[in-house]
Scaffold this motif. Sequence first.
Motif, PDB file in Angstrom:
ATOM      1  N   SER A   2       5.598 -17.795  -2.864  1.00 23.25           N
ATOM      2  CA  SER A   2       5.239 -18.495  -1.631  1.00 23.25           C
ATOM      3  C   SER A   2       4.310 -17.613  -0.811  1.00 23.25           C
ATOM      4  CB  SER A   2       6.490 -18.810  -0.805  1.00 23.25           C
ATOM      5  OG  SER A   2       7.082 -17.604  -0.331  1.00 23.25           O
ATOM      6  N   ARG A   3       3.726 -18.203   0.225  1.00 18.60           N
ATOM      7  CA  ARG A   3       2.868 -17.429   1.132  1.00 18.60           C
ATOM      8  C   ARG A   3       3.645 -16.247   1.724  1.00 18.60           C
ATOM      9  NH1 ARG A   3      -1.468 -18.069   4.849  1.00 18.60           N
ATOM     10  NH2 ARG A   3      -1.947 -20.156   4.026  1.00 18.60           N
ATOM     11  N   ASP A   4       4.871 -16.504   2.177  1.00 15.91           N
ATOM     12  CA  ASP A   4       5.657 -15.458   2.834  1.00 15.91           C
ATOM     13  C   ASP A   4       6.005 -14.318   1.888  1.00 15.91           C
ATOM     14  OD1 ASP A   4       5.542 -16.827   5.215  1.00 15.91           O
ATOM     15  OD2 ASP A   4       7.533 -17.738   5.008  1.00 15.91           O
ATOM     16  N   THR A   5       6.374 -14.647   0.650  1.00 12.25           N
ATOM     17  CA  THR A   5       6.735 -13.580  -0.285  1.00 12.25           C
ATOM     18  C   THR A   5       5.504 -12.796  -0.730  1.00 12.25           C
ATOM     19  OG1 THR A   5       6.745 -15.239  -2.072  1.00 12.25           O
ATOM     20  CG2 THR A   5       8.866 -14.626  -1.118  1.00 12.25           C
ATOM     21  N   LEU A   6       4.334 -13.446  -0.754  1.00 10.57           N
ATOM     22  CA  LEU A   6       3.103 -12.706  -1.046  1.00 10.57           C
ATOM     23  C   LEU A   6       2.773 -11.756   0.100  1.00 10.57           C
ATOM     24  CD1 LEU A   6       0.609 -12.039  -2.696  1.00 10.57           C
ATOM     25  CD2 LEU A   6      -0.522 -14.060  -1.725  1.00 10.57           C
ATOM     26  N   LYS A   7       2.920 -12.228   1.331  1.00 11.28           N
ATOM     27  CA  LYS A   7       2.674 -11.352   2.477  1.00 11.28           C
ATOM     28  C   LYS A   7       3.607 -10.148   2.461  1.00 11.28           C
ATOM     29  CE  LYS A   7       0.690 -14.659   5.782  1.00 11.28           C
ATOM     30  NZ  LYS A   7       0.875 -15.338   7.092  1.00 11.28           N
ATOM     31  N   LEU A   8       4.840 -10.374   2.044  1.00  6.77           N
ATOM     32  CA  LEU A   8       5.809  -9.281   1.942  1.00  6.77           C
ATOM     33  C   LEU A   8       5.335  -8.244   0.933  1.00  6.77           C
ATOM     34  CD1 LEU A   8       8.671  -8.436   2.963  1.00  6.77           C
ATOM     35  CD2 LEU A   8       9.591  -9.593   0.950  1.00  6.77           C
ATOM     36  N   LYS A   9       4.793  -8.708  -0.188  1.00  3.62           N
ATOM     37  CA  LYS A   9       4.311  -7.784  -1.225  1.00  3.62           C
ATOM     38  C   LYS A   9       3.075  -7.029  -0.743  1.00  3.62           C
ATOM     39  CE  LYS A   9       5.009  -8.323  -5.551  1.00  3.62           C
ATOM     40  NZ  LYS A   9       5.047  -8.706  -6.977  1.00  3.62           N
ATOM     41  N   ILE A  10       2.175  -7.730  -0.065  1.00  7.41           N
ATOM     42  CA  ILE A  10       0.965  -7.076   0.455  1.00  7.41           C
ATOM     43  C   ILE A  10       1.345  -5.983   1.453  1.00  7.41           C
ATOM     44  CG2 ILE A  10      -1.127  -7.431   1.819  1.00  7.41           C
ATOM     45  CD1 ILE A  10      -1.149 -10.338   0.645  1.00  7.41           C
ATOM     46  N   LYS A  11       2.291  -6.299   2.327  1.00  8.31           N
ATOM     47  CA  LYS A  11       2.739  -5.314   3.317  1.00  8.31           C
ATOM     48  C   LYS A  11       3.352  -4.106   2.630  1.00  8.31           C
ATOM     49  CE  LYS A  11       5.570  -4.807   7.484  1.00  8.31           C
ATOM     50  NZ  LYS A  11       6.506  -5.482   8.419  1.00  8.31           N
ATOM     51  N   SER A  12       4.106  -4.347   1.568  1.00  5.66           N
ATOM     52  CA  SER A  12       4.738  -3.251   0.838  1.00  5.66           C
ATOM     53  C   SER A  12       3.700  -2.350   0.174  1.00  5.66           C
ATOM     54  CB  SER A  12       5.690  -3.819  -0.215  1.00  5.66           C
ATOM     55  OG  SER A  12       6.354  -2.790  -0.895  1.00  5.66           O
ATOM     56  N   ALA A  13       2.549  -2.918  -0.165  1.00  2.00           N
ATOM     57  CA  ALA A  13       1.507  -2.144  -0.856  1.00  2.00           C
ATOM     58  C   ALA A  13       0.678  -1.282   0.099  1.00  2.00           C
ATOM     59  CB  ALA A  13       0.587  -3.092  -1.619  1.00  2.00           C
ATOM     60  N   GLU A  14       0.671  -1.594   1.372  1.00  2.48           N
ATOM     61  CA  GLU A  14      -0.196  -0.895   2.325  1.00  2.48           C
ATOM     62  C   GLU A  14       0.098   0.601   2.356  1.00  2.48           C
ATOM     63  OE1 GLU A  14       0.294  -2.839   6.066  1.00  2.48           O
ATOM     64  OE2 GLU A  14      -0.783  -4.644   5.467  1.00  2.48           O
ATOM     65  N   ASN A  15      -0.959   1.385   2.151  1.00  2.00           N
ATOM     66  CA  ASN A  15      -0.885   2.848   2.195  1.00  2.00           C
ATOM     67  C   ASN A  15       0.062   3.435   1.145  1.00  2.00           C
ATOM     68  OD1 ASN A  15      -2.599   2.902   4.539  1.00  2.00           O
ATOM     69  ND2 ASN A  15      -0.815   2.362   5.774  1.00  2.00           N
ATOM     70  N   ARG A  16       0.347   2.654   0.084  1.00  2.00           N
ATOM     71  CA  ARG A  16       1.267   3.127  -0.954  1.00  2.00           C
ATOM     72  C   ARG A  16       0.684   2.961  -2.360  1.00  2.00           C
ATOM     73  NH1 ARG A  16       5.834   0.267  -1.459  1.00  2.00           N
ATOM     74  NH2 ARG A  16       7.131   2.033  -2.108  1.00  2.00           N
ATOM     75  N   ILE A  17      -0.593   2.558  -2.451  1.00  2.00           N
ATOM     76  CA  ILE A  17      -1.201   2.335  -3.765  1.00  2.00           C
ATOM     77  C   ILE A  17      -2.386   3.283  -3.964  1.00  2.00           C
ATOM     78  CG2 ILE A  17      -0.398  -0.026  -4.116  1.00  2.00           C
ATOM     79  CD1 ILE A  17      -3.003  -1.060  -2.969  1.00  2.00           C
ATOM     80  N   HIS A  18      -2.426   3.908  -5.118  1.00  2.00           N
ATOM     81  CA  HIS A  18      -3.472   4.898  -5.424  1.00  2.00           C
ATOM     82  C   HIS A  18      -4.659   4.284  -6.154  1.00  2.00           C
ATOM     83  CE1 HIS A  18      -1.087   8.486  -4.224  1.00  2.00           C
ATOM     84  NE2 HIS A  18      -0.086   7.657  -4.467  1.00  2.00           N
TER      85      HIS A  18
END
Length: 530
Positions: free
Chosen positions: A151-167
């Motif tokens: 869903s839109r909300d679960t995608l936003k959750l994943k995007i937020k989790s990726a912020e400043n944590r992906i190389h």
Amino acid sequence: MKKRENMENRLQWRLFPLLAILASYLVFFYVQNHSELSHNRCSLLPHQHYWIASKRIVIPQGIISGAVEVKNGKIVSIVKEEERLWSSKLGQVIDYGDAVVMPGLIDVHAHLDDPGRTEWEGFPSGTKAAAAGGITTLVDMPLNSFPSTVSRDTLKLKIKSAENRIHVDVGFWGGLVPENAFNHSALEDLLNAGALGLKSFMCPSGIDDFPMTNISHIKEGLSILAKFRRPLLVHSEIQKDLESPLGLEEDGANDPRSYSTYLKTRPPSMLLKLSNSVFLTFWFKHREEAAIRELLTVSKDTRIGGPLVGAHLHIVHLSDSSSSLNLIKEAKRGGDSLTVETCPHYLAFSAEEIKDGDTRFKCAPPIRDAVNREKLWEAVMEGHIDMLSSDHSPTEPKLKLLEEGNFLKAWGGISSLQFVLPVTWSYGRKYGVTLEQLALWWSERPAKLAGQELKGSIAVGNYADIVVWEPEVEFNLNDEYPVYLKHPGISAYMGSKLYGRVSATFVRGNLVYKEKNHATAACGVPILAI
């Protein structure tokens, strides 16, 4: 008094422009220094404008000796050796000599398990491993994280989790499941939120909040994807219930520690023993073949002029190189908008080599016999299989049941993210694999599938996503080798001897990995469809 006030006013008006100029200089130097500081944390290289030189640079037109100019994260020019020698104004040059300079790998099939199951992997460890393996872009699957990305909300959750944590750069597939398949607005919201496409399973996924889809769900999903011109990726296996459960034979031939026992749960045909003297044969279509045959009943609608034109079907991790592959070849000849991938573990391993209890090798669909492996290589070399992906699917060691060795109960999935380039090269050399083919399978075609026009090749205007590696260098994947995966011990590749050491990885011009070292900051970019 008035004269004095006038003088003060004139002095103030003269000072204001000077103060404004001084302030602008201070702002300029602050921004510049802040930018340089940020860049220095994102990159092991202090420069934003430089050249990468090599005697083997893989570009779309072939292999050249020359240099690639990088400025502010993009490729701005490419010169051949004779042009490079003629020019004395190249500036900062990093000369890699005989090492291969190639477009960074794009892995369109990885499970990073973030958020929700970071004890399995997670964005930091997964993307560090990717960078060390020459992968500059990953597309994360919608399941194995929690919640699943449906869903839109679960995608936003994943995007937020990726912020400043992906190389490295990371994009996201959304999930097609029964609960959203007929809800057009929900699917459109998910795609509008930036999902690069959708993924579905035609069999149980093993994840409770990611149930399997049937052909009706798939057709509905394709009707929405056609409008967005994005792909549907499908795990193409169909579960067949047997009249008699496996493992009831009196002679104990179906030992759960034997890989052959697991392989029997996904056979092209099934021979069930009813008694000591009576046998009953069930001629099941192979799980992959049955699923693909059903899938192709809708893929024909993606042909030019068809009701689903604009949609695209992508079959993930093909394992069966016989009847399933023949169906795919026939559909392509008919004009279906269809691509297919396979994975290095199907090209590297065979069922005969897997030892009892070594559940590191369990995956679905399964690794098949050596004859099947040879035919897969043939299909890859001839272009019938379009691209490669890792299907990196790690978990906690306890779920692999390494001590118990029960193939029927252990978690299925191959942990592989850091090793796919040297594995493909090491096992492919005997088939005559070329550097250009590696770039095609691992960069150019995956970029097209994921809709990344500025990635996938070393070309002017593209992002400077580049891997530098040494094909002739041999190394052992042992406990002394630096592995950045969260649980190296569950990888089926540990203990292997490989060729092709990765020396450096650039993502958008940032040198994110160099000889066992990563940049300080995780500056990868979440990739969202527009």
